[in-house]
Design an enzyme around this catalytic site. Structure first.
Site: not given
Ligand code: IPE
Ligand code: IPE
Ligand code: MG
Length: 234
Positions: A9, A120, A26
């Site tokens: 995240d 792995l 990303h």
């Molecule tokens: C969780 O992250 C899902 C992934 C990393 C794929 P999110 O950014 O979507 O989670 P929330 O919405 O903050 O809980």
């Molecule tokens: C996690 O990073 C990746 C996915 C959920 C695909 P985020 O896109 O949720 O990044 P933040 O949380 O908005 O910074």
């Molecule tokens: Mg996120």
């Protein structure tokens, strides 16, 4: 840890901090994936499960979802060769039927070409949700009951667990979430019942080998009691 599960995240915030669009985060995150696979291989981790796209992430703006799907395709396409070289076996967990035919085909092909690798096991959770996983397992059991193949009192934690997404791997020992949020966000709900949780502030694109090793050190200092008392497990 034998099995490490990670919520990757913080990509969006990483990009925003740099005045870039979210998808730049990303893209940068893919580099981190490569680094983490390498370190896990070196450290003797057997299973690495990465949360790439949740069943709730479809609710994001259409353009971001589209970019994520494209990135998933190009990254997979590009990284499979490296996985073969590093003896990494790939498995996608989640409901892949929602993806384009092209992506589904690539997933199946990539799993097939890495199937014999055994250093792995890399599990990528895509269109995955912990509730989805438990629900689909319950359905399979219900079908068996309906067919007369299973009795209701044969529904146990063990038989249910056998129908979850990855019944053949040990449950995660260590759960890591980068990006500062302290929640599970519908990741491996059943499987994380006794997993050690570790949260770190580092945004995923910045997560480096030292961050990962710090998590491993923290894990090494934990005492896992599984309901017992300290004297019984030490
Ligand atoms: C969780 O992250 C899902 C992934 C990393 C794929 P999110 O950014 O979507 O989670 P929330 O919405 O903050 O809980
Ligand atoms: C996690 O990073 C990746 C996915 C959920 C695909 P985020 O896109 O949720 O990044 P933040 O949380 O908005 O910074
Ligand atoms: Mg996120």
């Amino acid at each position: 840890p034998e099995h490490v599960a990670i919520i990757m995240d913080g990509n969006g915030r990483w990009a925003q901090q740099r005045g870039k669009a979210r998808h730049a985060g990303h893209r940068a995150g893919v580099e981190t994936v490569r680094r983490v696979i390498e370190t896990c291989g070196q450290q003797g981790v057997r299973v690495l499960t990465l949360f790439a796209f949740s069943s709730e992430n479809w609710q994001r703006p259409k353009t971001e979802v589209k970019m994520l799907m494209e990135l998933f395709f190009t990254a997979l396409n590009r990284e499979v060769r490296r996985m073969k070289k590093r003896n990494v076996r790939l498995r996608i967990i989640g409901d892949i039927s929602a993806f384009s035919d092209k992506l589904q085909k690539l997933i199946i092909e990539s799993e097939k070409t890495t199937a014999d690798n055994d250093c792995l096991l890399l599990q990528v959770a895509a269109n995955y949700g912990g509730r989805w996983d438990i629900t689909q397992a319950a359905r399979k059991l219900a079908e068996q009951v309906e067919q007369g193949e299973l009795k209701v009192d044969q529904i146990t934690e063990e038989t249910l667990a056998q129908h979850l997404s990855c019944p053949d791997v040990p449950e995660p020992d260590l759960f890591i979430r980068t990006g500062g949020e302290k929640r599970i966000s519908n990741f491996l709900l059943w499987q994380c019942a006794y997993t050690e949780l570790y949260f770190c502030e580092t945004l995923w694109p910045d997560f480096d080998q030292e961050d990962l090793l710090a998590a491993f050190r923290d894990y090494a200092g934990r005492q896992r009691r599984f309901g017992r008392v300290a004297e019984q497990v030490s």
